[in-house]
Design a protein around this motif. Structure first.
Motif, PDB file in Angstrom:
ATOM      1  N   GLY A 212       6.092 -24.936  -6.250  1.00  0.00           N
ATOM      2  CA  GLY A 212       5.814 -26.262  -6.787  1.00  0.00           C
ATOM      3  C   GLY A 212       4.623 -26.907  -6.121  1.00  0.00           C
ATOM      4  O   GLY A 212       3.712 -27.419  -6.786  1.00  0.00           O
ATOM      5  N   ILE A 216       1.932 -24.455  -9.048  1.00  0.00           N
ATOM      6  CA  ILE A 216       1.826 -25.246 -10.283  1.00  0.00           C
ATOM      7  C   ILE A 216       0.886 -26.435 -10.094  1.00  0.00           C
ATOM      8  O   ILE A 216       0.157 -26.806 -11.022  1.00  0.00           O
ATOM      9  CB  ILE A 216       3.221 -25.699 -10.746  1.00  0.00           C
ATOM     10  CG1 ILE A 216       4.130 -24.472 -10.940  1.00  0.00           C
ATOM     11  CG2 ILE A 216       3.133 -26.495 -12.042  1.00  0.00           C
ATOM     12  CD1 ILE A 216       5.527 -24.790 -11.372  1.00  0.00           C
ATOM     13  N   VAL A 217       0.884 -27.026  -8.895  1.00  0.00           N
ATOM     14  CA  VAL A 217      -0.057 -28.134  -8.646  1.00  0.00           C
ATOM     15  C   VAL A 217      -1.496 -27.659  -8.780  1.00  0.00           C
ATOM     16  O   VAL A 217      -2.359 -28.376  -9.301  1.00  0.00           O
ATOM     17  CB  VAL A 217       0.192 -28.734  -7.245  1.00  0.00           C
ATOM     18  CG1 VAL A 217      -0.939 -29.679  -6.851  1.00  0.00           C
ATOM     19  CG2 VAL A 217       1.518 -29.483  -7.215  1.00  0.00           C
ATOM     20  N   CYS A 400       5.678 -17.898 -12.029  1.00  0.00           N
ATOM     21  CA  CYS A 400       6.362 -18.872 -11.160  1.00  0.00           C
ATOM     22  C   CYS A 400       7.821 -19.039 -11.576  1.00  0.00           C
ATOM     23  O   CYS A 400       8.731 -19.012 -10.742  1.00  0.00           O
ATOM     24  CB  CYS A 400       5.652 -20.226 -11.216  1.00  0.00           C
ATOM     25  SG  CYS A 400       4.060 -20.279 -10.377  1.00  0.00           S
ATOM     26  N   THR A 421       6.746 -29.960  -7.729  1.00  0.00           N
ATOM     27  CA  THR A 421       5.453 -30.004  -8.426  1.00  0.00           C
ATOM     28  C   THR A 421       4.967 -31.443  -8.556  1.00  0.00           C
ATOM     29  O   THR A 421       3.815 -31.754  -8.256  1.00  0.00           O
ATOM     30  CB  THR A 421       5.577 -29.365  -9.821  1.00  0.00           C
ATOM     31  OG1 THR A 421       5.976 -28.001  -9.692  1.00  0.00           O
ATOM     32  CG2 THR A 421       4.252 -29.445 -10.564  1.00  0.00           C
ATOM     33  N   TYR A 425       1.776 -33.067  -6.647  1.00  0.00           N
ATOM     34  CA  TYR A 425       0.679 -33.712  -7.385  1.00  0.00           C
ATOM     35  C   TYR A 425       0.418 -35.120  -6.834  1.00  0.00           C
ATOM     36  O   TYR A 425      -0.735 -35.539  -6.702  1.00  0.00           O
ATOM     37  CB  TYR A 425       1.026 -33.783  -8.871  1.00  0.00           C
ATOM     38  CG  TYR A 425      -0.066 -34.376  -9.721  1.00  0.00           C
ATOM     39  CD1 TYR A 425      -1.230 -33.661  -9.977  1.00  0.00           C
ATOM     40  CD2 TYR A 425       0.050 -35.649 -10.268  1.00  0.00           C
ATOM     41  CE1 TYR A 425      -2.244 -34.198 -10.752  1.00  0.00           C
ATOM     42  CE2 TYR A 425      -0.949 -36.201 -11.046  1.00  0.00           C
ATOM     43  CZ  TYR A 425      -2.099 -35.468 -11.276  1.00  0.00           C
ATOM     44  OH  TYR A 425      -3.107 -36.006 -12.035  1.00  0.00           O
TER      45      TYR A 425
END
Length: 501
Positions: A212, A216-217, A400, A421, A425
């Protein structure tokens, strides 16, 4: 002589057909990850971690290590050819390497990067072979107070060496420590910070956290800020070798970068990124003609590329000898070892000498493979840059999701990855680096365990930490590091050290 006998054992273990295959797979994947921007070794290792479950422990660690130091090689290729770093430690290489390419010296820059990296990787491997056994013997004298003091020093070093604001780095370490405490207390059996969620009773799982925060960030960041249009540079080079003057200029830089990277890789919180920036700063400071930097100075390629590869090798020393991860990538490697039922630390050398020395031998083999792979395959790696990111990021997202779900079929793990995630962010928007938080998360439970064990031994007397020479020395070093953080002059120097100019 004993070291050579151990190395012979390591080469026999790493030289098996199976391990050579996994070493090749790791180095090729690492080079690919370094070439392709937006992936990076941390999310790649996190994504591939579940694949290692069914592998032999040595094979899995050889492959993961190959991915790590292979990414250092691959990142230099796109940095030089198209001014786009595929990996964070190759950012500095863009400054001088791409300028050399503009002058028609792309072949020389790539050759120097590859050969300097091979030399640095070889020296880093020698460092591990030479200093691994003495450090392991010292580690056997460590008790709970000493381990607590060592981990405390590691967290403070992570703050000192982190990018950006010191205050934010402190906040990230404290956040990681808190996250590491979530779950059931081993001593009392009571749950802590679980908010009555059964999925948190065993603590926060490592994989959804790193996927996360990093994987994904990074996708969101790349979609939010698309890279600039790529500049096309011909890769048909008649001569890949540097001329005599470039060799003369690069050899001292390679030696300095190798020495600097070898030292910084061992330090808790250090690593390839810091080593490359520090090497570039050093080369510019000691140069007789600093004005040439920014216009294709070969020292600005040779030094940082050697430094980041040397640091990539020596960062394994604290993990394999003391059981302490020196950076987030080593934290992932530590997770891989624990998954395989291996407790990182000094005991590895005595209980699994084939594992320790096989890893050391595989690093030299992997570096040799990378030289052979990188020089002839430059054109292939550049063509991969033409893959549109809209096709690349769905595949990364899929890996992922598969990675998290394969470790635990609980839907809560997917929810946890989404939560981290969003959290990652927000951290990105606030300018907070998540790397110190990951180190805090890994070291937090270990610190608590050693702290409580020490206080039990001393019946609650905290003087146990200053009565023991090892822990007292480490605590003094920690106080000195805190003093450096407080000094305004150091903060100014620290900020300047991480500028890309």
């Amino acid at each position: 002589m004993e070291v050579f006998e151990h190395l012979a054992t390591g080469f026999m273990a790493a030289g098996s057909l199976e391990n050579l295959m996994f070493c090749l797979i790791g180095t090729v994947l690492g080079t690919l990850i370094g070439v392709l921007p937006g992936i990076g070794p941390i999310p790649a290792l996190a994504i591939l971690l579940p694949i290692t479950f069914g592998l032999d422990p040595l094979s899995s660690l050889i492959m993961l290590a190959g991915i790590y130091y292979g990414a250092q090689y691959g990142g230099s290729t796109t940095s030089i050819l198209v001014n786009m770093p595929g990996e964070a430690s190759s950012v500095v290489t863009c400054i001088e390497g791409h300028q050399m390419a503009r002058k028609g010296r792309a072949g020389a820059a790539l050759a120097i990067a590859a050969l300097g990296s091979f030399f640095a990787g070889t020296v880093g491997t020698v460092f591990i072979a030479a200093f691994g056994p003495p450090l392991a013997s010292i580690a056997q004298q460590f008790n709970s107070p000493d381990y607590f003091a060592l981990m405390l020093l590691g967290l403070v070093m992570a703050i000192v060496l982190a990018h950006g604001s010191v205050l934010k780095a402190v906040a990230m370490v404290l956040m990681g420590l808190l996250l590491g405490l979530v779950g059931t207390d081993i001593n009392t059996g009571l749950t802590r910070y679980t908010f009555s969620l059964s999925g948190l009773w065993e603590g926060i799982d490592f994989l959804p956290l790193v996927l996360g925060l990093f994987g994904i960030v990074e996708i969101i960041r790349n979609l939010e800020n698309p890279p600039p249009p790529r500049e096309t540079i011909s890769t048909r080079m008649r001569d890949l070798w540097p001329n005599k003057q470039e060799f003369r200029d690069s050899i001292p830089a390679v030696l300095r970068g190798t020495g600097l990277g070898s030292i910084l890789g061992i330090l808790p919180g250090g690593g390839a990124v810091l080593a490359s920036f520090a090497s570039y700063t050093l080369e510019k400071k000691i140069s007789k003609n600093p004005r040439k930097f920014g216009h294709g100075a070969v020292e600005g390629v040779a030094g940082p590329e050697s430094a980041n590869n040397a640091a990539a090798q020596t960062s394994f020393i604290p993990l394999l000898t003391l059981g302490i991860p020196s950076n987030p990538i080593m934290a992932i490697m530590m997770g891989a070892m624990i998954i395989q039922g291996i407790q990182p630390g000094a005991a590895v050398m005595t209980t699994r000498p084939d594992l320790f020395w096989g890893m050391v031998a595989s690093m030299w083999i992997g570096n040799l493979m990378l030289v052979v792979i990188n020089l002839p395959m430059i054109g292939i790696w550049v063509k991969l840059l033409s893959v549109p990111y809209r096709l690349l990021y769905p595949a990364i997202l899929l890996f992922c999701a598969i990675g998290v779900y394969s470790t635990s079929t609980e839907p809560f793990m997917m929810v946890l990855m989404i939560v981290f995630t969003v959290f990652g962010y927000v951290l990105h928007k606030l300018g907070c680096e998540p790397a110190p938080m990951v180190l805090g998360f890994i070291l937090g439970p270990l610190m608590e365990e050693n702290l409580r064990r020490s206080l039990v031994i001393s019946r609650g007397n905290p003087s146990i930490f200053i009565d023991r020479p090892i822990s007292a020395t480490l605590l003094v070093a920690t106080l000195l590091m805190i003093g450096l953080i407080v000094l305004p002059q150091f903060r100014k120097t620290r900020e300047e050290a991480f500028q890309e100019e």
